[in-house]
Write a protein that holds these residues in place. Structure first.
Motif, PDB file in Angstrom:
ATOM      1  N   TYR A   1      24.066  53.410 -43.288  1.00  0.00           N
ATOM      2  CA  TYR A   1      23.444  53.710 -41.992  1.00  0.00           C
ATOM      3  C   TYR A   1      24.222  53.021 -40.873  1.00  0.00           C
TER       4      TYR A   1
ATOM      5  N   LYS B   1      20.257  48.264 -37.175  1.00  0.00           N
ATOM      6  CA  LYS B   1      20.008  47.048 -36.399  1.00  0.00           C
ATOM      7  C   LYS B   1      18.641  46.477 -36.749  1.00  0.00           C
TER       8      LYS B   1
ATOM      9  N   THR C   1      24.822  48.878 -43.531  1.00  0.00           N
ATOM     10  CA  THR C   1      25.535  49.456 -42.386  1.00  0.00           C
ATOM     11  C   THR C   1      26.567  50.495 -42.824  1.00  0.00           C
TER      12      THR C   1
ATOM     13  N   GLY D   1      25.344  51.688 -37.483  1.00  0.00           N
ATOM     14  CA  GLY D   1      24.535  51.421 -36.299  1.00  0.00           C
ATOM     15  C   GLY D   1      23.177  50.832 -36.621  1.00  0.00           C
TER      16      GLY D   1
ATOM     17  N   THR E   1      17.416  52.449 -38.360  1.00  0.00           N
ATOM     18  CA  THR E   1      18.608  53.273 -38.190  1.00  0.00           C
ATOM     19  C   THR E   1      19.031  53.216 -36.725  1.00  0.00           C
ATOM     20  N   GLU E   2      20.136  53.840 -36.432  1.00  0.00           N
ATOM     21  CA  GLU E   2      20.641  53.859 -35.056  1.00  0.00           C
ATOM     22  C   GLU E   2      19.631  54.470 -34.091  1.00  0.00           C
ATOM     23  N   CYS E   3      18.842  55.445 -34.589  1.00  0.00           N
ATOM     24  CA  CYS E   3      17.851  56.099 -33.716  1.00  0.00           C
ATOM     25  C   CYS E   3      16.481  55.405 -33.773  1.00  0.00           C
TER      26      CYS E   3
END
Length: 122
Positions: free
Chosen positions: A22, A26, A19, A24, A39-41
């Protein structure tokens, strides 16, 4: 990967490292019930090279799918995990591995290898 003996502290340490790199990040479950860290996206961290290959591929029209498939086949992939803990630990190892390869790939460039081979055959 057997993660039964991995402590909660070790898992949290891996998660903290990921985290940090990267923000965000999850855990996501794929359609087959397996987990991966994204990644967040939403891009799979263990298999970022796949999305990089897709983004950088230069299509030469509709009939270039064979070249595209060939480019994708050259990219190794890491399978998704059976548990959340395993997914985070795999992502940590993948990040370390990509870092080592990136740092050392210039040492093994085609030009350097060819020069070394030519020197050896003199």
């Amino acid at each position: 990967m057997n993660v039964e003996n991995i402590s909660k502290e070790r898992f949290l340490k891996a998660k903290k490292k990921i985290t940090k790199k990267y923000p965000g990040a999850k855990t996501i479950m794929d359609p087959y019930g397996k987990y991966y860290v994204a990644t967040e996206c939403g891009k799979d961290i263990c298999n970022l090279q796949v999305s990089q290959t897709i983004n950088t591929y230069n299509f030469d029209g509709e009939n270039d799918l064979y070249g595209f498939n060939s480019a994708l086949n050259k990219v190794s992939t890491i399978p998704h995990s059976k548990s959340v803990k395993e997914a985070w630990l795999k992502a940590e190892v993948a990040i370390k591995s990509y870092h080592v390869v990136d740092r050392n790939s210039s040492k093994f460039s085609d030009d350097k290898v060819m020069k070394k081979m030519a020197k050896d055959f003199e």
